[in-house]
Scaffold this active site. Structure first.
Site, PDB file in Angstrom:
ATOM      1  N   LEU A 106      60.077  14.091 122.520  1.00 28.08           N
ATOM      2  CA  LEU A 106      60.090  15.552 122.535  1.00 28.08           C
ATOM      3  C   LEU A 106      60.878  15.989 121.317  1.00 28.08           C
ATOM      4  CD1 LEU A 106      60.849  16.415 126.290  1.00 28.08           C
ATOM      5  CD2 LEU A 106      58.652  16.565 125.118  1.00 28.08           C
ATOM      6  N   ASP A 107      60.456  17.084 120.697  1.00 34.95           N
ATOM      7  CA  ASP A 107      61.181  17.592 119.538  1.00 34.95           C
ATOM      8  C   ASP A 107      62.639  17.854 119.904  1.00 34.95           C
ATOM      9  OD1 ASP A 107      58.789  17.528 118.196  1.00 34.95           O
ATOM     10  OD2 ASP A 107      58.371  19.657 118.514  1.00 34.95           O
ATOM     11  N   LYS A 108      63.494  17.857 118.903  1.00 36.58           N
ATOM     12  CA  LYS A 108      64.925  18.078 119.117  1.00 36.58           C
ATOM     13  C   LYS A 108      65.199  19.380 119.850  1.00 36.58           C
ATOM     14  CE  LYS A 108      69.277  18.404 116.520  1.00 36.58           C
ATOM     15  NZ  LYS A 108      69.905  18.336 115.159  1.00 36.58           N
TER      16      LYS A 108
END
Length: 251
Positions: A106-108
């Protein structure tokens, strides 16, 4: 024939130290197998049959672990990073020896469901592009999301690099009104996982995602009782659903 493995490997995998430390444990008579003091840390044992004790305490061997994490923003989906905290930093010390990794990423700045495991086969099946495992996201979007966007997503949209997405299901919970400062609230189900795909799909229709949270991955649904940053092991039922889903996809 029953599966066997080295005693020191089993003990290292259950958190009793390095192989050299386990060799010292065996040397001082602290390890027994079926009520007999072990003499050789390299002896072969059967994890599912042999009774192994260290300092008089039974050893509970597990080959694989499966954790559901409600990932918070600001944490990266990696096993190590020189600048940021990783999802592994959120886990307890009892999982340190399992060599766990995140299944996908998952993106930051994205929250929500992330599966962590050391089961490489299951991870491969969940991530394989050929499997088309559905993933559902909740998002808040700047701009009025409407039926035309849902139709475009159902056909597939062209991303900034020319890639045309697979059909996706867009459920509009609230259409939003930019003139009144209202964001659109949606749920989006994808059958693939390209880099920044949700954000890029909305960018393709002239909108901007300002909050993103993953709700589900295949049959696995984020536990609403898990606060951001919290994790727990999968229940037997959740794991069985994952396994059955993989069998169905393989079939």
């Amino acid at each position: 024939m029953k599966a066997t493995m080295r005693l020191d490997k089993l003990l290292a995998h259950t958190g009793y130290g390095t192989r050299s430390e386990i060799k010292l444990l065996v040397k001082r008579g602290a390890v027994s197998v079926n009520d007999k003091t072990a003499k050789d840390s390299g002896m072969q044992v059967q994890p599912d049959r042999d009774r192994i004790m260290v300092e008089g305490e039974p050893v509970a061997y597990r080959q694989f672990v499966y954790l559901m994490l409600n990932k918070p923003q600001g944490v990266v989906s990696a096993t190590e990073d020189t600048r940021d905290r990783t999802v592994l930093d959120l886990l307890g010390d009892e999982y340190a020896h399992f060599e766990i990794f995140p299944v996908g990423r998952l993106d930051k700045d994205t929250e929500g469901l992330l599966l962590l495991t050391n089961d490489g086969k299951l991870a491969h099946n969940l991530l394989s592009p050929r499997k088309h495992v559905p993933k559902t996201y909740y998002a808040e979007v700047d701009g009025a999301v409407g039926a035309d966007d849902a139709e475009a997503f159902a056909r597939g949209v062209t991303l900034d690099d020319g890639y045309v997405t697979m059909p996706a299901r867009l459920n509009i919970l609230h259409g939003g009104n930019p003139d009144q400062g209202q964001r659109s609230i949606i749920e989006l189900t994808l059958m693939e996982g390209k880099f920044h795909q949700v954000k890029r799909m909305f960018q393709a229709v002239g909108k901007k995602v300002v909050f993103l949270k993953r709700l589900s991955m295949g049959p696995l649904v984020l536990d609403p009782a898990l606060r951001t940053g919290q994790s727990r092991e999968l229940t037997a039922a959740e794991l069985e659903q994952l396994v059955q889903a993989q069998r169905w996809q393989e079939g």
